[in-house]
Write a protein that holds these residues in place. Structure first.
Motif, PDB file in Angstrom:
ATOM      1  N   UNK A   1     -63.140  -9.576  20.312  1.00 24.58           N
ATOM      2  CA  UNK A   1     -62.935  -9.744  18.869  1.00 24.58           C
ATOM      3  C   UNK A   1     -62.399  -8.456  18.251  1.00 24.58           C
ATOM      4  N   UNK A   2     -62.895  -7.315  18.701  1.00 27.89           N
ATOM      5  CA  UNK A   2     -62.410  -6.024  18.189  1.00 27.89           C
ATOM      6  C   UNK A   2     -60.935  -5.838  18.531  1.00 27.89           C
ATOM      7  N   UNK A   3     -60.584  -6.096  19.782  1.00 29.31           N
ATOM      8  CA  UNK A   3     -59.188  -5.934  20.195  1.00 29.31           C
ATOM      9  C   UNK A   3     -58.268  -6.901  19.459  1.00 29.31           C
ATOM     10  N   UNK A   4     -58.721  -8.128  19.290  1.00 23.97           N
ATOM     11  CA  UNK A   4     -57.909  -9.120  18.582  1.00 23.97           C
ATOM     12  C   UNK A   4     -57.768  -8.739  17.106  1.00 23.97           C
ATOM     13  N   UNK A   5     -58.827  -8.214  16.509  1.00 19.10           N
ATOM     14  CA  UNK A   5     -58.763  -7.764  15.109  1.00 19.10           C
ATOM     15  C   UNK A   5     -57.751  -6.640  14.954  1.00 19.10           C
ATOM     16  N   UNK A   6     -57.782  -5.701  15.876  1.00 17.94           N
ATOM     17  CA  UNK A   6     -56.821  -4.596  15.833  1.00 17.94           C
ATOM     18  C   UNK A   6     -55.389  -5.093  16.031  1.00 17.94           C
ATOM     19  N   UNK A   7     -55.217  -6.104  16.890  1.00 15.72           N
ATOM     20  CA  UNK A   7     -53.892  -6.687  17.105  1.00 15.72           C
ATOM     21  C   UNK A   7     -53.393  -7.337  15.814  1.00 15.72           C
ATOM     22  N   UNK A   8     -54.266  -8.075  15.139  1.00 11.89           N
ATOM     23  CA  UNK A   8     -53.885  -8.737  13.889  1.00 11.89           C
ATOM     24  C   UNK A   8     -53.519  -7.692  12.841  1.00 11.89           C
ATOM     25  N   UNK A   9     -54.315  -6.633  12.744  1.00 10.69           N
ATOM     26  CA  UNK A   9     -54.015  -5.578  11.772  1.00 10.69           C
ATOM     27  C   UNK A   9     -52.667  -4.921  12.052  1.00 10.69           C
ATOM     28  N   UNK A  10     -52.388  -4.678  13.318  1.00 15.42           N
ATOM     29  CA  UNK A  10     -51.118  -4.032  13.675  1.00 15.42           C
ATOM     30  C   UNK A  10     -49.931  -4.950  13.405  1.00 15.42           C
ATOM     31  N   UNK A  11     -50.129  -6.253  13.563  1.00 18.58           N
ATOM     32  CA  UNK A  11     -49.027  -7.198  13.417  1.00 18.58           C
ATOM     33  C   UNK A  11     -48.741  -7.559  11.966  1.00 18.58           C
ATOM     34  N   UNK A  12     -49.713  -7.405  11.125  1.00 18.26           N
ATOM     35  CA  UNK A  12     -49.499  -7.879   9.752  1.00 18.26           C
ATOM     36  C   UNK A  12     -48.837  -6.801   8.915  1.00 18.26           C
ATOM     37  N   UNK A  13     -47.858  -7.203   8.153  1.00 11.35           N
ATOM     38  CA  UNK A  13     -47.168  -6.252   7.291  1.00 11.35           C
ATOM     39  C   UNK A  13     -47.111  -6.803   5.871  1.00 11.35           C
ATOM     40  N   UNK A  14     -48.092  -7.581   5.573  1.00 14.82           N
ATOM     41  CA  UNK A  14     -48.169  -8.165   4.245  1.00 14.82           C
ATOM     42  C   UNK A  14     -49.531  -7.839   3.641  1.00 14.82           C
ATOM     43  N   UNK A  15     -49.625  -7.932   2.339  1.00 15.37           N
ATOM     44  CA  UNK A  15     -50.886  -7.729   1.652  1.00 15.37           C
ATOM     45  C   UNK A  15     -51.559  -9.079   1.507  1.00 15.37           C
ATOM     46  N   UNK A  16     -52.814  -9.140   1.927  1.00 17.42           N
ATOM     47  CA  UNK A  16     -53.566 -10.387   1.826  1.00 17.42           C
ATOM     48  C   UNK A  16     -54.458 -10.303   0.602  1.00 17.42           C
ATOM     49  N   UNK A  17     -54.246 -11.199  -0.360  1.00 22.25           N
ATOM     50  CA  UNK A  17     -55.122 -11.167  -1.536  1.00 22.25           C
ATOM     51  C   UNK A  17     -56.540 -11.524  -1.120  1.00 22.25           C
ATOM     52  N   UNK A  18     -57.495 -10.833  -1.732  1.00 25.15           N
ATOM     53  CA  UNK A  18     -58.887 -11.120  -1.426  1.00 25.15           C
ATOM     54  C   UNK A  18     -59.570 -11.615  -2.678  1.00 25.15           C
ATOM     55  N   UNK A  19     -60.735 -12.134  -2.495  1.00 20.68           N
ATOM     56  CA  UNK A  19     -61.510 -12.667  -3.608  1.00 20.68           C
ATOM     57  C   UNK A  19     -62.010 -14.038  -3.245  1.00 20.68           C
ATOM     58  N   UNK A  20     -63.007 -14.452  -3.948  1.00 18.02           N
ATOM     59  CA  UNK A  20     -63.625 -15.720  -3.620  1.00 18.02           C
ATOM     60  C   UNK A  20     -63.992 -16.419  -4.920  1.00 18.02           C
ATOM     61  N   UNK A  21     -63.510 -17.603  -5.076  1.00 20.46           N
ATOM     62  CA  UNK A  21     -63.810 -18.361  -6.290  1.00 20.46           C
ATOM     63  C   UNK A  21     -65.076 -19.191  -6.133  1.00 20.46           C
ATOM     64  N   UNK A  22     -65.853 -18.939  -5.082  1.00 24.90           N
ATOM     65  CA  UNK A  22     -67.062 -19.720  -4.840  1.00 24.90           C
ATOM     66  C   UNK A  22     -68.093 -19.520  -5.952  1.00 24.90           C
ATOM     67  N   UNK A  23     -67.988 -18.448  -6.704  1.00 23.06           N
ATOM     68  CA  UNK A  23     -68.956 -18.195  -7.771  1.00 23.06           C
ATOM     69  C   UNK A  23     -68.832 -19.223  -8.886  1.00 23.06           C
ATOM     70  N   UNK A  24     -67.707 -19.928  -8.957  1.00 30.41           N
ATOM     71  CA  UNK A  24     -67.541 -20.980  -9.960  1.00 30.41           C
ATOM     72  C   UNK A  24     -68.238 -22.211  -9.429  1.00 30.41           C
ATOM     73  N   UNK A  25     -69.379 -22.498  -9.983  1.00 30.53           N
ATOM     74  CA  UNK A  25     -70.183 -23.614  -9.485  1.00 30.53           C
ATOM     75  C   UNK A  25     -70.086 -24.818 -10.402  1.00 30.53           C
ATOM     76  N   UNK A  26     -70.689 -25.923  -9.983  1.00 35.43           N
ATOM     77  CA  UNK A  26     -70.670 -27.117 -10.808  1.00 35.43           C
ATOM     78  C   UNK A  26     -71.542 -26.929 -12.051  1.00 35.43           C
ATOM     79  N   UNK A  27     -71.221 -27.638 -13.105  1.00 40.64           N
ATOM     80  CA  UNK A  27     -72.013 -27.565 -14.326  1.00 40.64           C
ATOM     81  C   UNK A  27     -73.409 -28.105 -14.059  1.00 40.64           C
ATOM     82  N   UNK A  28     -74.404 -27.477 -14.644  1.00 43.23           N
ATOM     83  CA  UNK A  28     -75.790 -27.895 -14.471  1.00 43.23           C
ATOM     84  C   UNK A  28     -76.224 -28.617 -15.741  1.00 43.23           C
ATOM     85  N   UNK A  29     -76.377 -29.913 -15.657  1.00 42.43           N
ATOM     86  CA  UNK A  29     -76.757 -30.690 -16.835  1.00 42.43           C
ATOM     87  C   UNK A  29     -78.269 -30.806 -16.967  1.00 42.43           C
ATOM     88  N   UNK A  30     -79.035 -30.403 -15.923  1.00 40.23           N
ATOM     89  CA  UNK A  30     -80.483 -30.555 -15.960  1.00 40.23           C
ATOM     90  C   UNK A  30     -81.190 -29.348 -16.564  1.00 40.23           C
TER      91      UNK A  30
END
Length: 197
Positions: free
Chosen positions: A78-107
């Motif tokens: 996994x470490x070697x594959x991660x390093x391979x992916x890092x070396x191969x990528x030349x783009x910026x990957x946006x980060x962030x997670x919209x999981x904090x937007x939850x369903x409305x709580x009516x109760x």
């Protein structure tokens, strides 16, 4: 998982036992995932690293020289594959997670929602400070802490293999990194005015 148990599962999985394979995946999936995330890969890249690692592991089951240390093999791959992916990528990957937007709580009443939002805001602020502090640490501390935070926590042998360091390096370095993290995050919350808590 003990090396003897791991070796037995590897042999069984190599012989086609699906339940042994599932047990191996369950035992080490968190480790593989945490190694990929320790290299700050986005979710999609981390999933690709995990998939590639497991694919290579499946092809190598009957060729492992030390099947009792499959966790070390997986974390190194996994470490070697991660390093391979890092070396191969030349783009910026946006980060962030919209999981904090939850369903409305009516109760819940509006008052309960306001109190819950305030408590959640405080937890989010503390988590935000911790993540900011983690990102200010050097790469070695970040990788070490991210790997050791994996669920389930990896053994020191597996973590050492993932980082490519001796086992004796982990404990003292972990302690130093956590001390730096505490100082950077300043996790002691100031007392609120008007409250005696």
């Amino acid at each position: 998982m003990e090396p003897e148990q791991t070796a037995a599962l590897v042999r069984q999985a190599a012989a086609g036992d699906a339940s042994a394979w599932e047990e191996l995946v369950q035992a080490y999936a968190g480790l593989v995932w945490s190694v990929a995330r320790a290299y700050r890969l986005g979710r999609a890249d981390a999933e690709d690293v995990s998939q590639t690692t497991w694919e290579r592991f499946a092809r190598s089951l009957d060729k492992l020289t030390d099947p009792g240390h499959a966790g070390a093999w997986l974390s190194t791959t996994a470490r070697r594959e991660s390093l391979r992916v890092l070396a191969a990528r030349n783009r910026t990957v946006p980060t962030g997670d919209l999981a904090w937007i939850g369903p409305a709580r009516e109760d819940q009443s509006p008052e309960e929602l306001a109190v819950a939002a305030d408590e959640e805001g405080r937890r989010d602020a503390l988590a935000g400070r911790l993540w900011q502090a983690l990102n200010q640490l050097g790469d070695n501390c970040q990788r070490l802490l991210r790997i050791l935070m994996g669920q389930p926590p990896p053994s020191y042998a597996d973590a050492a293999a993932a980082l490519g360091v001796p086992i004796g390096y982990l404990g003292p370095t972990r302690r130093r990194c956590l001390e730096k993290l505490r100082k950077l995050a300043d996790v002691s919350e100031p007392a609120e005015q008007g409250h005696d808590w």
